[in-house]
Design a protein around this motif. Sequence first.
Motif, mmCIF file in Angstrom:
data_model
loop_
_atom_site.group_PDB
_atom_site.id
_atom_site.type_symbol
_atom_site.label_atom_id
_atom_site.label_comp_id
_atom_site.label_asym_id
_atom_site.label_seq_id
_atom_site.Cartn_x
_atom_site.Cartn_y
_atom_site.Cartn_z
ATOM 1 N N LEU A 105 16.247 -36.416 14.165
ATOM 2 C CA LEU A 105 16.083 -37.868 14.191
ATOM 3 C C LEU A 105 15.692 -38.428 13.031
ATOM 4 O O LEU A 105 14.122 -37.594 12.300
ATOM 5 C CB LEU A 105 15.471 -37.971 15.480
ATOM 6 C CG LEU A 105 13.712 -37.192 15.439
ATOM 7 C CD1 LEU A 105 12.861 -37.866 15.676
ATOM 8 C CD2 LEU A 105 14.092 -37.078 17.339
ATOM 9 N N SER A 106 14.879 -39.986 12.597
ATOM 10 C CA SER A 106 14.648 -40.236 12.031
ATOM 11 C C SER A 106 14.019 -41.720 12.493
ATOM 12 O O SER A 106 14.752 -42.465 13.139
ATOM 13 C CB SER A 106 15.511 -40.861 10.588
ATOM 14 O OG SER A 106 13.845 -41.020 10.051
ATOM 15 N N HIS A 107 13.091 -42.590 12.257
ATOM 16 C CA HIS A 107 12.162 -44.079 13.009
ATOM 17 C C HIS A 107 12.084 -45.042 11.733
ATOM 18 O O HIS A 107 11.190 -44.116 10.679
ATOM 19 C CB HIS A 107 11.576 -43.818 14.160
ATOM 20 C CG HIS A 107 10.473 -42.432 14.058
ATOM 21 N ND1 HIS A 107 9.519 -41.831 13.106
ATOM 22 C CD2 HIS A 107 10.912 -41.143 14.124
ATOM 23 C CE1 HIS A 107 9.086 -40.737 13.547
ATOM 24 N NE2 HIS A 107 9.934 -40.823 14.416
ATOM 25 N N LYS A 169 17.771 -37.596 0.240
ATOM 26 C CA LYS A 169 17.337 -36.088 -0.043
ATOM 27 C C LYS A 169 16.331 -35.871 0.931
ATOM 28 O O LYS A 169 15.969 -34.393 1.279
ATOM 29 C CB LYS A 169 15.764 -36.819 -1.281
ATOM 30 C CG LYS A 169 16.611 -36.723 -3.040
ATOM 31 C CD LYS A 169 15.837 -37.206 -3.760
ATOM 32 C CE LYS A 169 16.049 -37.762 -4.558
ATOM 33 N NZ LYS A 169 15.583 -37.133 -6.153
ATOM 34 N N GLU A 170 15.520 -36.766 1.649
ATOM 35 C CA GLU A 170 14.822 -36.779 3.152
ATOM 36 C C GLU A 170 15.831 -35.913 4.193
ATOM 37 O O GLU A 170 15.066 -34.938 4.551
ATOM 38 C CB GLU A 170 13.666 -38.067 3.088
ATOM 39 C CG GLU A 170 13.112 -37.439 4.306
ATOM 40 C CD GLU A 170 12.013 -38.972 4.706
ATOM 41 O OE1 GLU A 170 11.733 -39.490 3.702
ATOM 42 O OE2 GLU A 170 11.645 -38.607 5.785
ATOM 43 N N ALA A 171 16.769 -36.656 4.221
ATOM 44 C CA ALA A 171 18.190 -35.740 5.278
ATOM 45 C C ALA A 171 18.443 -34.251 4.346
ATOM 46 O O ALA A 171 18.102 -33.482 6.149
ATOM 47 C CB ALA A 171 18.614 -37.043 4.993
ATOM 48 N N GLY A 179 10.898 -30.390 4.844
ATOM 49 C CA GLY A 179 10.494 -31.604 4.925
ATOM 50 C C GLY A 179 10.296 -32.158 3.223
ATOM 51 O O GLY A 179 10.728 -31.324 2.442
ATOM 52 N N LEU A 180 9.383 -32.766 2.907
ATOM 53 C CA LEU A 180 8.953 -33.211 1.560
ATOM 54 C C LEU A 180 7.833 -32.449 0.928
ATOM 55 O O LEU A 180 7.118 -33.157 0.869
ATOM 56 C CB LEU A 180 8.678 -35.088 1.482
ATOM 57 C CG LEU A 180 10.178 -35.078 1.817
ATOM 58 C CD1 LEU A 180 10.265 -37.309 2.204
ATOM 59 C CD2 LEU A 180 10.924 -35.204 1.051
ATOM 60 N N THR A 181 7.678 -30.877 1.643
ATOM 61 C CA THR A 181 6.605 -30.476 0.496
ATOM 62 C C THR A 181 7.256 -29.714 0.187
ATOM 63 O O THR A 181 6.401 -28.413 -1.060
ATOM 64 C CB THR A 181 6.303 -29.351 1.910
ATOM 65 O OG1 THR A 181 7.842 -28.616 2.188
ATOM 66 C CG2 THR A 181 6.242 -29.952 2.861
#
Length: 257
Positions: A105-107, A169-171, A179-181
């Motif tokens: 999910l994303s908000h 990229k985030e998806a 994640g973006l780590t």
Amino acid sequence: MRSLHLGLDAPRTGPRQAVLALASAPLDWLDAHRGGFLHADEEVLLTDRLHARRRHGVLIGRYAAKCALAALRPDLDPRSLAIRPGVLEQPVLSGGSIDNLGISLSHAGPVAVAVAFPEACPMGIDLERIRPANVALLTRQTTAAERRNLATRLDAPEAERLTRLWCLKEALSKALRCGLTVPLELLAVGSVEARPPGFGVTFANFAQYQGLSLAAGDLAAALVLPRPPAVTLAVEPAEWESFRQALADAAAREPGE
Ligand SMILES: CC(C)(COP(=O)(O)OP(=O)(O)OC[C@H]1O[C@@H](n2cnc3c(N)ncnc32)[C@H](O)[C@@H]1OP(=O)(O)O)[C@@H](O)C(=O)NCCC(=O)NCCS
């Protein structure tokens, strides 16, 4: 609220289904109606210390996720399913008789997207506002090759192109659970081709995944899932268009609506 069934033709597991959902609602509506979709284990996530923005994110994300789950499994009561953070902050679904279903999910403010999918076919989703003010920052987060490839396929303002790359990229980072780590170059977009619902991409370092990008108004969204031959997605172009229109409607609504 709008949901879209994704037919998944997967030779290794047989045909499967996933559901994509889009929801938009103000915080006071979600608070008033949360008893109808939250599990008690999710209710405890809403501590008094949460900032209103974060509370809105938790609620609208779970509302969209429960809408996706209800469309995929109408036999289950959404209140019997809990989405809680795992050790990497990834959403973990439990409860009911949910045999190996996953959720992403994303908000973005009052709007959220979610995808409910069989764990056999991992997915990730992202949603962002397109803001011209972010162009310089997003330019630094993308490679020249990515920007060039997309510019030849998509005639859209730079802020939209860059945000759509960022969402992809985030998806991917959510599908991978990292994640973006990780260094962003690892998540780099490879080839780009026009296809419903906007364009599709491959990834430079993750050849087994594909990304789909759509945008409407000032909202951009991306869905990442395994690519053929592992999975072939079956969705009618008209269904994609109707989902894109729902995104446009959500983008056109005032933040408080
Ligand atoms: C995942 C991430 C890219 C999302 O960023 P964002 O733009 O702020 O938020 P979005 O609205 O797009 O997505 C948020 C959702 O992503 C999901 N998410 C968070 N971490 C995730 C992960 N590692 N993998 C997959 N999904 C994740 C959650 O469901 C979250 O919503 P929720 O907290 O309401 O449940 C970012 O939070 C991130 O990089 N997290 C990694 C953090 C991490 O690894 N921490 C380690 C702790 S030990």
